[in-house]
Design a protein around this motif. Structure first.
Motif, PDB file in Angstrom:
ATOM      1  N   VAL A 154      40.004  41.097  39.285  1.00 50.88           N
ATOM      2  CA  VAL A 154      41.257  41.375  40.001  1.00 50.88           C
ATOM      3  C   VAL A 154      41.093  42.635  40.854  1.00 50.88           C
ATOM      4  CG1 VAL A 154      43.702  41.962  39.748  1.00 50.88           C
ATOM      5  CG2 VAL A 154      42.697  40.237  38.275  1.00 50.88           C
ATOM      6  N   MET A 155      40.426  43.643  40.296  1.00 49.99           N
ATOM      7  CA  MET A 155      40.213  44.876  41.057  1.00 49.99           C
ATOM      8  C   MET A 155      39.251  44.638  42.224  1.00 49.99           C
ATOM      9  SD  MET A 155      42.377  46.730  39.652  1.00 49.99           S
ATOM     10  CE  MET A 155      42.179  48.237  40.581  1.00 49.99           C
ATOM     11  N   LEU A 156      38.283  43.764  42.041  1.00 45.52           N
ATOM     12  CA  LEU A 156      37.389  43.426  43.158  1.00 45.52           C
ATOM     13  C   LEU A 156      38.157  42.712  44.267  1.00 45.52           C
ATOM     14  CD1 LEU A 156      34.008  42.290  41.525  1.00 45.52           C
ATOM     15  CD2 LEU A 156      34.411  44.308  42.946  1.00 45.52           C
ATOM     16  N   ALA A 157      39.086  41.849  43.869  1.00 46.55           N
ATOM     17  CA  ALA A 157      39.931  41.173  44.863  1.00 46.55           C
ATOM     18  C   ALA A 157      40.726  42.207  45.653  1.00 46.55           C
ATOM     19  CB  ALA A 157      40.867  40.182  44.173  1.00 46.55           C
ATOM     20  N   LYS A 158      41.198  43.226  44.941  1.00 48.24           N
ATOM     21  CA  LYS A 158      41.932  44.297  45.618  1.00 48.24           C
ATOM     22  C   LYS A 158      41.016  45.045  46.593  1.00 48.24           C
ATOM     23  CE  LYS A 158      45.598  45.075  42.263  1.00 48.24           C
ATOM     24  NZ  LYS A 158      46.754  45.064  43.183  1.00 48.24           N
ATOM     25  N   ALA A 159      39.764  45.220  46.193  1.00 46.16           N
ATOM     26  CA  ALA A 159      38.804  45.898  47.069  1.00 46.16           C
ATOM     27  C   ALA A 159      38.589  45.088  48.349  1.00 46.16           C
ATOM     28  CB  ALA A 159      37.484  46.099  46.334  1.00 46.16           C
ATOM     29  N   VAL A 160      38.504  43.769  48.206  1.00 42.46           N
ATOM     30  CA  VAL A 160      38.344  42.902  49.384  1.00 42.46           C
ATOM     31  C   VAL A 160      39.545  43.077  50.320  1.00 42.46           C
ATOM     32  CG1 VAL A 160      38.259  40.497  50.166  1.00 42.46           C
ATOM     33  CG2 VAL A 160      36.887  41.220  48.203  1.00 42.46           C
TER      34      VAL A 160
END
Lengths: 260, 329
Positions: free
Chosen positions: A105-111
């Motif tokens: 989920v945090m990686l999605a936020k990074a994207v």
């Protein structure tokens, strides 16, 4: 009810939310753009007054460097601010209780943050080109991947510092100081001193300069140069992600994950 | 008494229903912060569709228990299973059907509209928000938020924000939800409405709810069962009725007209009188004790020719039971 959505719906929702939050803080969004252009204007016009024609000879490099600085700053401060804001809003913990897991989920936020940063930096770049009357080679197939790989290392640093802010809360001064080191990293002479290529942003900056000022295409770079770019991007991002994971694990052990 | 029974049960028996049958199964949960023992061997189980209250004074370990169940705090020991899935070994699978309203109103994005929050949190829960439109409309209607669906949460009143928090916790169509102080800070009317909707939701959709609250009325109104915690331990785990039954009748209150002083004195000699009130020609006498005391009281009154207007039993409410079990003030 079983799951009816997946990573696509997660990514779409996260990107949409990120853009909505950005436009719904209009003063912050506008000031970010205005200040980005303002500082460049100070550098450009101030430099022209002081150095005259000398600044004109290096203006392309200055524009590319500044473009990468806004990108890396956006990615780095974007992810650290996101983590700190979510912790203070009480929403960070809700992203932990998810079937995707906290990390994805945090990686999605990074994207989402990288996408938004590209949008804002592109606007700043366009204004810089208009202001200076310069032209750059903007081959999208080269500039976008090189820039993404370049700022991936800044994103990794953002994850690591975001993790530390979850753990230690008030570390704003350290976060702010680190972003100034990006100037040094972006302007590091990576072609003259090979060991500098291992630092975050340095190799990406060097390749982006060549791509945008000399018109070198992605496939025209030496494989070793690209390999170093990919390795530093993946390495720093992975290291930052692992540091974030370790910090949140410790925060869970101490019971301070959602406190702010 | 309920307390002693509960203590004995929690120390010797594993909670029922069994780990595989329970919607939530917690066994031997423990968490220490430095020298402070926050949770000390907490065990309880919740069957599917039940509404269970977690009650305890400040520092009893309720929030740490909930956060440990959800993995937001790493427990030092213990087993947590959600719908039969080991939450420590397989957290993603375990939390697939779970969401939580953790801390009052600030549990969602205030710059997003109510509907945008529901759609976002549904997606984070692994759902396609487009497929849950009808469900979200139902939640909006149920919580009286339909008219404000496209309003940013920051513009809403505190009560409405609380409802948005609850609605967003249910937006992913979960089967198990944890509600930490769901009525905190609400006025009486909003609290009553939220309580009513929590009950309706649980009944209509078969939701399993774990509600932590300081508000006895919320627990008494909404919950099928209550787990009472004190000093990090479970001191009672039973239905509200059984918990109160554990205290049985504490005494009796009789009301009669024109009771002379000598009759009152005779009553005092016969039973343990706790209060005598005289007002507008009526005398109300409260006595402590069981049915034997009640019969001694009525015998004395009959012997003095006093006719009774009313007889009431004095029973403890949950608050009194809670205070007695936890020693809280």
């Amino acid at each position: 009810m079983s799951r009816s959505g997946g990573y696509y719906h997660l990514l779409k929702a996260v990107i949409y939310r990120d853009l909505l939050i950005w436009v719904r803080y209009p003063v912050d969004a506008a000031l970010g753009l205005v200040m980005g252009v303002f500082f460049f204007g100070v550098m450009f016009y101030g430099g022209s007054l002081l150095a005259g024609e000398a600044i004109g000879e290096s203006i392309e490099g200055l524009v590319v460097g500044y473009f990468l600085w806004t990108l890396s700053l956006g990615a780095y401060s974007g992810i650290t601010n996101e983590i700190r804001s979510e912790a203070s809003w009480g929403t960070l913990e809700r992203h932990f209780i998810t079937p995707f897991g906290f990390g994805p989920v945090m990686l999605a936020k990074a994207v989402a943050i990288v996408l938004r940063t590209f949008l804002t930096s592109a606007i700043v770049l366009a204004v810089m080109l208009l202001m200076t009357g310069t032209s750059l080679d903007l081959n999208v197939l080269t500039v976008v991947p090189v820039a993404i790989l370049a700022i991936a290392s800044a994103l990794g640093l953002g994850f690591a510092m975001g993790g530390l802010s979850v753990l230690y809360k008030q570390i704003g001064n350290v976060l702010n100081l680190l972003q100034f080191s990006f100037i040094g990293l972006i302007s590091a002479p990576a072609f003259d001193l090979p060991w500098l290529k291992a630092l975050p942003l340095a190799q990406g900056s060097a390749l982006l300069q060549r791509a945008m000022t000399e018109g070198v295409r992605l496939w025209e770079f030496e494989p070793a140069a690209l390999a170093i770019l990919v390795a530093t991007a993946v390495g720093y991002l992975a290291a930052g992600y692992v540091a974030f994971g370790l910090a949140t694990r410790r925060a869970r052990r101490l019971g301070v994950l959602g406190d702010y | 008494m309920a307390r002693a029974t509960a203590d004995a049960e929690t120390e010797t028996a594993r909670p029922t229903p069994s780990p595989d049958d329970a919607a939530l199964y917690v066994d031997g949960l423990a968490k220490q912060f430095g020298d402070v023992t926050a949770v000390d061997g907490v065990s309880f189980a919740v069957e599917s569709g039940a509404v269970v209250g977690l009650l305890g004074p400040n520092g009893a370990g309720k929030t740490t228990t909930i956060k440990s169940i959800l993995g937001l705090v790493s427990p030092d020991a213990g087993e947590v299973r959600i719908n039969g899935v080991d939450a420590r070994a397989r957290p993603r699978a375990a939390y697939e059907q779970v969401d939580a309203m953790l801390e009052g109103a600030r549990n969602d994005y205030w710059r997003l509209t109510v509907r945008e929050n529901l759609r976002y949190f549904a997606a984070v829960r692994g759902q396609n928000p487009d497929r849950l439109t009808a469900r979200h409309e139902e939640l909006l209607e149920r919580f009286d938020l339909a008219e404000k669906a496209d309003t940013q949460v920051r513009s809403l009143s505190r009560g409405m924000k609380q409802k948005v928090s609850l609605a967003s916790a249910l937006a992913g169509d979960v089967s198990v939800a944890f509600l930490d102080e769901p009525t905190l800070g609400l006025d009486v009317e909003s609290s009553l409405q939220l309580r009513r909707e929590i009950v309706n939701l649980a009944e209509d959709r078969g939701l399993t709810l774990v509600i932590s609250s300081h508000d006895m009325e919320v627990i008494e109104d909404v919950c099928d069962r209550v787990v009472i915690m004190s000093d990090g331990r479970v001191v009672a785990d039973d239905t509200v009725e059984n918990l109160l039954a554990g205290f049985e009748v504490r005494g009796y209150r009789v009301t009669a007209r024109d009771v002379p002083d000598e009759t009152v004195a005779a009553v005092r000699d016969a039973v343990d009188v706790t209060e005598v009130t005289a007002l507008d020609g009526q005398t109300r006498i409260e006595v402590a004790g069981d049915s034997a005391a009640f019969y001694r009281l009525t015998n004395v009154l009959e012997a003095h020719g006093v006719d009774l207007d009313a007889v009431e039993t004095i029973q403890p409410d949950l608050a009194e039971a809670f205070v007695e079990m936890t020693g809280a003030e």
